[in-house]
Write a protein that holds these residues in place. Structure first.
Motif, PDB file in Angstrom:
ATOM      1  N   MET A  38       1.006  -1.171  -0.363  1.00 18.07           N
ATOM      2  CA  MET A  38       0.061  -0.189   0.204  1.00 18.07           C
ATOM      3  C   MET A  38       0.784   1.242  -0.133  1.00 18.07           C
ATOM      4  O   MET A  38       1.958   0.962   0.302  1.00 18.07           O
ATOM      5  CB  MET A  38      -0.986  -0.202   1.180  1.00 18.07           C
ATOM      6  N   PRO A  39       0.303   2.278  -0.479  1.00 19.94           N
ATOM      7  CA  PRO A  39       0.852   3.815  -0.378  1.00 19.94           C
ATOM      8  C   PRO A  39       2.218   3.907   1.040  1.00 19.94           C
ATOM      9  O   PRO A  39       1.300   3.828   2.264  1.00 19.94           O
ATOM     10  CB  PRO A  39       0.269   5.200  -0.438  1.00 19.94           C
ATOM     11  N   SER A  40       3.264   4.177   0.875  1.00 21.61           N
ATOM     12  CA  SER A  40       3.562   4.761   2.309  1.00 21.61           C
ATOM     13  C   SER A  40       2.697   5.533   2.868  1.00 21.61           C
ATOM     14  O   SER A  40       3.324   5.611   4.470  1.00 21.61           O
ATOM     15  CB  SER A  40       5.174   5.053   2.224  1.00 21.61           C
ATOM     16  N   ALA A  41       1.624   6.578   2.442  1.00 26.65           N
ATOM     17  CA  ALA A  41       1.326   7.523   3.262  1.00 26.65           C
ATOM     18  C   ALA A  41       0.902   6.417   4.177  1.00 26.65           C
ATOM     19  O   ALA A  41      -0.366   7.400   5.473  1.00 26.65           O
ATOM     20  CB  ALA A  41       0.550   8.319   2.186  1.00 26.65           C
ATOM     21  N   LEU A  42       0.006   5.658   4.108  1.00 27.20           N
ATOM     22  CA  LEU A  42      -0.883   4.227   4.679  1.00 27.20           C
ATOM     23  C   LEU A  42      -0.313   3.782   6.015  1.00 27.20           C
ATOM     24  O   LEU A  42      -1.044   2.626   6.671  1.00 27.20           O
ATOM     25  CB  LEU A  42      -1.908   3.900   4.387  1.00 27.20           C
ATOM     26  N   SER A  43       1.065   3.424   5.389  1.00 28.53           N
ATOM     27  CA  SER A  43       2.297   2.985   6.626  1.00 28.53           C
ATOM     28  C   SER A  43       1.774   3.028   8.057  1.00 28.53           C
ATOM     29  O   SER A  43       1.827   2.292   8.547  1.00 28.53           O
ATOM     30  CB  SER A  43       3.324   2.765   6.211  1.00 28.53           C
ATOM     31  N   PRO A  44       1.321   4.203   8.742  1.00 25.72           N
ATOM     32  CA  PRO A  44       1.397   4.349  10.113  1.00 25.72           C
ATOM     33  C   PRO A  44      -0.100   3.117  10.692  1.00 25.72           C
ATOM     34  O   PRO A  44      -0.492   2.838  11.152  1.00 25.72           O
ATOM     35  CB  PRO A  44       0.923   5.392  10.081  1.00 25.72           C
ATOM     36  N   MET A  45      -1.117   3.063   9.535  1.00 28.49           N
ATOM     37  CA  MET A  45      -2.431   2.270   9.397  1.00 28.49           C
ATOM     38  C   MET A  45      -2.044   1.132   9.395  1.00 28.49           C
ATOM     39  O   MET A  45      -2.659   0.062   9.949  1.00 28.49           O
ATOM     40  CB  MET A  45      -3.563   2.719   8.389  1.00 28.49           C
ATOM     41  N   GLU A  46      -0.778   0.291   9.246  1.00 30.60           N
ATOM     42  CA  GLU A  46      -0.609  -1.470   9.531  1.00 30.60           C
ATOM     43  C   GLU A  46      -0.842  -2.153  10.868  1.00 30.60           C
ATOM     44  O   GLU A  46      -2.132  -3.042  10.884  1.00 30.60           O
ATOM     45  CB  GLU A  46       1.169  -1.453   8.769  1.00 30.60           C
ATOM     46  N   PRO A  47      -0.510  -1.277  11.409  1.00 32.06           N
ATOM     47  CA  PRO A  47      -0.048  -2.149  12.487  1.00 32.06           C
ATOM     48  C   PRO A  47      -2.241  -2.283  13.293  1.00 32.06           C
ATOM     49  O   PRO A  47      -2.565  -3.502  13.301  1.00 32.06           O
ATOM     50  CB  PRO A  47       0.305  -1.421  14.165  1.00 32.06           C
ATOM     51  N   ALA A  48      -2.765  -1.816  12.497  1.00 27.56           N
ATOM     52  CA  ALA A  48      -4.429  -1.954  12.785  1.00 27.56           C
ATOM     53  C   ALA A  48      -4.965  -2.893  11.483  1.00 27.56           C
ATOM     54  O   ALA A  48      -5.903  -3.366  12.866  1.00 27.56           O
ATOM     55  CB  ALA A  48      -4.996  -0.685  12.848  1.00 27.56           C
ATOM     56  N   LEU A  49      -4.480  -2.571  10.609  1.00 29.92           N
ATOM     57  CA  LEU A  49      -4.826  -3.667   9.712  1.00 29.92           C
ATOM     58  C   LEU A  49      -4.250  -4.909   9.778  1.00 29.92           C
ATOM     59  O   LEU A  49      -5.418  -6.002  10.095  1.00 29.92           O
ATOM     60  CB  LEU A  49      -4.142  -2.690   7.919  1.00 29.92           C
ATOM     61  N   ARG A  50      -3.424  -4.795  10.491  1.00 31.24           N
ATOM     62  CA  ARG A  50      -2.649  -6.453  11.059  1.00 31.24           C
ATOM     63  C   ARG A  50      -3.978  -6.966  12.661  1.00 31.24           C
ATOM     64  O   ARG A  50      -4.324  -8.354  11.721  1.00 31.24           O
ATOM     65  CB  ARG A  50      -1.745  -6.195  10.721  1.00 31.24           C
ATOM     66  N   ARG A  51      -3.979  -6.153  13.006  1.00 31.13           N
ATOM     67  CA  ARG A  51      -4.939  -7.164  14.058  1.00 31.13           C
ATOM     68  C   ARG A  51      -6.604  -7.095  13.386  1.00 31.13           C
ATOM     69  O   ARG A  51      -7.194  -8.323  13.894  1.00 31.13           O
ATOM     70  CB  ARG A  51      -5.134  -5.842  14.972  1.00 31.13           C
ATOM     71  N   ILE A  52      -6.881  -6.119  12.356  1.00 29.85           N
ATOM     72  CA  ILE A  52      -8.168  -7.010  11.557  1.00 29.85           C
ATOM     73  C   ILE A  52      -7.338  -8.251  10.848  1.00 29.85           C
ATOM     74  O   ILE A  52      -8.690  -9.021  10.878  1.00 29.85           O
ATOM     75  CB  ILE A  52      -8.505  -5.827  10.834  1.00 29.85           C
ATOM     76  N   VAL A  53      -6.813  -8.712  10.587  1.00 37.98           N
ATOM     77  CA  VAL A  53      -6.320  -9.538   9.107  1.00 37.98           C
ATOM     78  C   VAL A  53      -5.965 -10.958   9.992  1.00 37.98           C
ATOM     79  O   VAL A  53      -7.095 -11.895  10.283  1.00 37.98           O
ATOM     80  CB  VAL A  53      -5.055  -9.692   8.937  1.00 37.98           C
ATOM     81  N   LYS A  54      -6.088 -10.428  11.697  1.00 39.55           N
ATOM     82  CA  LYS A  54      -5.624 -12.267  12.414  1.00 39.55           C
ATOM     83  C   LYS A  54      -7.022 -12.141  13.277  1.00 39.55           C
ATOM     84  O   LYS A  54      -6.935 -13.277  13.591  1.00 39.55           O
ATOM     85  CB  LYS A  54      -4.339 -11.178  13.571  1.00 39.55           C
TER      86      LYS A  54
END
Length: 297
Positions: A38-54
């Protein structure tokens, strides 16, 4: 209901002046392995997105791709100097390798920094995107699981049929195993006659030797454990979709019992040949089950 680890889904959402495409692809893996594109600007959202996937996926290699576009007709600013530098390097490498063709400009434009301004998002815009992105990812994961459950139904049907076949082989071997003491006695008596001729053999001593030979070839415990493992396998299929690792362990145990059946009946050739054939068929069926189980979450 079990789930396959293989699936794909894609969701598109538009809101607040932004358009999002979220794609999720999953394939086999021993553990949960997440990869985000995903775009680098959205990188701060990755931890929350990882929790959703899990919360939706337990096991598998999962790739999440997020494509962000602004609504409207804003012109993108291209760093032409940087783009030309990439093109020049590509051509140099092609000349060194003797490769023909022109560099793929579309692919080069996707390199971070070539299109300037795509990472320039305000905190307010990021908040808007987060409100779109997280529900979109949830929707994509739910669609992914629906597909994986559908494939899981076919997997479960095949697995249950193979378990039934293993049970029928077990019953056939158990039926033949009841004759082991009889054949052990016949074999021992024949060997003693060859060695001793007309010499009288003590009946009590003969009974002891027969019992010893029969015990060496006794496979009742292996057959009981084999049946127990089959029962546990069916229970796992009924319990939950998260059974892949446990099922793989049971298959190892089933294979161990099949190997023992092969080795313990080799001393009784009257039934050992047939038991051996069926035990080998067991091992073949277990291996096919193992291939199927590799795709279960």
């Amino acid at each position: 209901m079990i789930r396959s680890m293989t699936g794909y889904s894609k969701v598109r959402e538009e809101s607040g002046g932004f358009s999002l495409n979220v794609a999720v692809k999953s394939v086999n893996h021993r553990f949960l392995d997440l990869q985000f594109r995903m775009p680098s600007a959205l990188s701060p959202m990755e931890p929350a997105l990882r929790r959703i996937v899990k919360q939706h996926v337990i096991r598998g290699h999962v790739e999440v791709s997020v494509n962000l576009e602004r609504a409207g007709t804003e012109e993108l600013e291209v760093d032409r100097k940087l783009l030309k530098a990439y093109i020049a390097v590509c051509r140099e490498v092609q000349d060194e390798l003797g490769s023909a063709g022109e560099p793929d400009v579309v692919q080069l434009l996707r390199i971070p920094g070539v299109i300037s301004g795509e990472a320039e998002l305000t905190d307010k815009e990021l908040a808007v995107i987060r409100k779109i992105l997280e529900p979109a990812l949830v929707s994509a994961l739910e669609t992914l699981n629906t597909m994986r459950e559908r494939e899981g139904e076919a997997l479960e049907k095949d697995i249950r049929e193979r378990l039934d076949h293993l049970e029928s082989l077990r019953k056939s071997i158990a039926k033949q195993a009841r004759r082991i003491p009889q054949y052990a006695q016949q074999r021992l008596e024949n060997r003693l006659r060859e060695l001793l001729g007309a010499v009288h053999v003590d009946a009590a001593r003969l009974a002891q030797e027969v019992a010893y030979m029969a015990s060496r070839s006794d496979i009742s415990e292996e057959l009981t454990r084999f049946q127990s493992h089959l029962v546990q396998a069916r229970q796992l299929l009924a319990e939950s979709p998260e059974v892949g690792k446990k099922f793989d362990f049971l298959l190892q145990e089933l294979n161990r019992e099949a190997n023992t059946l092969l080795s313990k009946t080799s001393d009784v050739p009257q039934i050992g040949v047939e038991v051996g054939r069926q035990a080998i068929e067991m091992k073949s069926e277990i291996e096919k089950l193992r291939e199927q189980v590799q795709n279960i979450e």
